[in-house]
Design a protein around this motif. Sequence first.
Motif, PDB file in Angstrom:
ATOM      1  N   CYS A   1      -8.808 -21.872  42.986  1.00 46.80           N
ATOM      2  CA  CYS A   1      -7.803 -20.655  43.481  1.00 46.80           C
ATOM      3  C   CYS A   1      -7.095 -20.336  42.034  1.00 46.80           C
ATOM      4  CB  CYS A   1      -7.018 -20.953  44.604  1.00 46.80           C
ATOM      5  SG  CYS A   1      -5.834 -22.176  44.230  1.00 46.80           S
ATOM      6  N   GLY A   2      -6.174 -19.153  42.122  1.00 48.78           N
ATOM      7  CA  GLY A   2      -5.420 -18.738  40.912  1.00 48.78           C
ATOM      8  C   GLY A   2      -6.244 -17.255  40.256  1.00 48.78           C
ATOM      9  N   ALA A   3      -4.821 -17.377  38.910  1.00 48.84           N
ATOM     10  CA  ALA A   3      -5.380 -16.427  38.429  1.00 48.84           C
ATOM     11  C   ALA A   3      -6.984 -16.680  37.277  1.00 48.84           C
ATOM     12  CB  ALA A   3      -4.649 -15.918  37.469  1.00 48.84           C
ATOM     13  N   GLU A   4      -6.679 -17.926  36.895  1.00 49.92           N
ATOM     14  CA  GLU A   4      -7.461 -18.716  35.735  1.00 49.92           C
ATOM     15  C   GLU A   4      -9.406 -19.231  36.659  1.00 49.92           C
ATOM     16  OE1 GLU A   4      -7.274 -18.945  32.947  1.00 49.92           O
ATOM     17  OE2 GLU A   4      -9.238 -20.413  32.537  1.00 49.92           O
ATOM     18  N   HIS A   5      -9.308 -19.128  37.821  1.00 51.92           N
ATOM     19  CA  HIS A   5      -9.915 -19.154  38.815  1.00 51.92           C
ATOM     20  C   HIS A   5     -10.626 -17.815  39.481  1.00 51.92           C
ATOM     21  CE1 HIS A   5     -13.144 -20.277  41.715  1.00 51.92           C
ATOM     22  NE2 HIS A   5     -12.292 -19.051  42.739  1.00 51.92           N
ATOM     23  N   VAL A   6     -10.333 -16.812  39.036  1.00 52.99           N
ATOM     24  CA  VAL A   6     -10.482 -15.703  40.017  1.00 52.99           C
ATOM     25  C   VAL A   6     -11.243 -14.927  38.807  1.00 52.99           C
ATOM     26  CG1 VAL A   6      -9.987 -13.069  40.460  1.00 52.99           C
ATOM     27  CG2 VAL A   6      -9.424 -15.079  42.098  1.00 52.99           C
ATOM     28  N   GLN A   7     -10.310 -14.693  37.544  1.00 52.56           N
ATOM     29  CA  GLN A   7     -10.763 -13.927  36.257  1.00 52.56           C
ATOM     30  C   GLN A   7     -11.904 -14.496  36.128  1.00 52.56           C
ATOM     31  OE1 GLN A   7      -9.236 -14.860  32.936  1.00 52.56           O
ATOM     32  NE2 GLN A   7     -11.098 -13.012  31.683  1.00 52.56           N
ATOM     33  N   LYS A   8     -12.119 -15.678  35.340  1.00 51.19           N
ATOM     34  CA  LYS A   8     -12.744 -16.865  34.711  1.00 51.19           C
ATOM     35  C   LYS A   8     -13.995 -16.998  35.693  1.00 51.19           C
ATOM     36  CE  LYS A   8     -11.158 -17.493  30.823  1.00 51.19           C
ATOM     37  NZ  LYS A   8      -9.692 -17.412  30.775  1.00 51.19           N
ATOM     38  N   SER A   9     -14.141 -16.823  36.903  1.00 47.90           N
ATOM     39  CA  SER A   9     -15.590 -17.242  37.558  1.00 47.90           C
ATOM     40  C   SER A   9     -15.810 -16.033  38.076  1.00 47.90           C
ATOM     41  CB  SER A   9     -15.526 -18.116  39.193  1.00 47.90           C
ATOM     42  OG  SER A   9     -14.147 -17.921  39.945  1.00 47.90           O
TER      43      SER A   9
END
Length: 556
Positions: A270-278
């Motif tokens: 979850c979170g910005a890193e997860h959403v932006q990268k995946s």
Amino acid sequence: MSKALASAILQKGPPALSGKTITYGTAGFRANADMLECVMFRVGVVAALRSLQTHKMVGVMVTASHNPAADNGSKIVDQDGGMLVHEWEVFATRLANSTDEADMSSTIDSFYPDFNSQAAGGSATVVLGRDTRVSSPKLAELVKQGILTCGDRGGGVCRWHDTCGGEGAKVVDLGIVTTPQVHWAVLRANQKGDGQVPPLQGYYEEHAQALKVLLGSKQTNVKFHVDCANGVGAKAVEEMNKTLSEHSIGFSLVPFNVGDGDPELLNEGCGAEHVQKSRKLPSGVPASGGNDKFASFDGDADRVVVWYKKDSNLVLLDGDKIAALFSVYLCHLLDASKLKLSLGIVQTAYANGSSTSFMSSVLAKHKENVTGEVSCVATGVKHLHHQALHYDIGVYFEANGHGTVIFSDSARSKIEERSRGGDAAAQTLHAFASLINPAIGDALSDLLAVMVVLEVEGISLEQWAGYYEDLPSIMTKVLVKDRNAIKTTKDEQRVTEPKELQDAVDAAVSKVEQGRCFVRPSGTEDCVRVYAEAGKQETANKLAEDVGTDITFPSL
Ligand code: 16G
Ligand code: ZN
């Protein structure tokens, strides 16, 4: 006195790192929490010394941002509310790794030659914050001990002020807060200059007041679901909601992934890193209607990306899109106010090529009233912030959602003067400048700014997504023996060493339509990153794969 301080650090602090070294990198120290005890104590010392030197407050945030729950780290906030100046990053690295008194004392003397004279009668104040990690209370306590060691009057060892009655070093502990809130507190405390740190309620109030001006008499009812990455954002979102409703502002932020329960869930799926990268939905998405709007923060709430669901896919509005939204909005206001201010849009090499073309065309359209440029700098917020300072208004964002808009002092006074004269566009610019965090990228400020721009301009998420279409891209990582063997140009777009590597990248790119690719050593992980972009996803993937193979040169 540097000798006495060095001896106190060694006596009172946790044992020095042995057999390992640590570097103050792109975003401070970051490592597995077990490795950080001595480092954190010494971060406290460095922060106290920086405050002593500048006669201003500085800050320390204990966090490893979007990293896994088992990691931790610290970021030092400089006296201007921004990130620590480079020279002191080097000092922090040297002090964190030092193992003996003579080396430590000469390190202090060489990076801070006035220490001995300034210590007499000097004082220091450090604002301390921490995230929700299990290791954070203990590590924050060690930072505190490091700070207090600098101002310790006891033990017969004179370090700063035995004969002079100075106040030594103090800590103002904010407890669990977001990283941008520590930056805000340091900035506002130093602006006021009365030695007090303003209560955090001021942070929420400032946002509410600015929103009121921006919304004017417009009645709103806007709701965003906010993925808080199971981190600190949840608390800040709740507080913000309270303040917004006290002021009858029709914005509601509905948090999910709020971190109650398993601490291991921080940033996990979850979170910005997860959403932006995946580009995949985070875990914990609440059941919702088709038109719902979402945002994801990272673990310490200094990054945000916005998204919505289309069928069961996620449509991402990343940092580039946020920068595009703000740039278009600011250009309209600058046109209307005729203030003739410069507008710089600062990106990194990771900015999607379509976003760069879009920004350039926006600036070209407004060239009569706005002198602008799009520039590209190295990865890491400090580089973007630094470049943004060159303009009257600097919009800087990394694609990963980290960024803000900064206004120079002279731009602020021109805007203020014009707005006092009753100019509506200048009044709006003034309120926008008060809404957005002037010190650092701030997920909460940025999200509220996105909400208000969409609302007052009447733009839907779909329309915003349609500003431009991202070129398909991919980021991969390659493990090498020594990532530092790869050197790049300042903007990280090209490799300068080894030369053959750039030749190979050029050869691979030349075969690809709309191809772009670059290679850089990571500043936070022991790997080399490859970014590729092309007209089609398969082609971008193949480009990254080909270049990845080229990197595994025998020499690397
Ligand atoms: C850090 C940076 C972030 C950057 C990332 C790149 C700050 C506060 N954070 O998290 O801006 O995008 O590093 O990581 O500057 P990399 O060098 O491993 O690719
Ligand atoms: Zn972060």
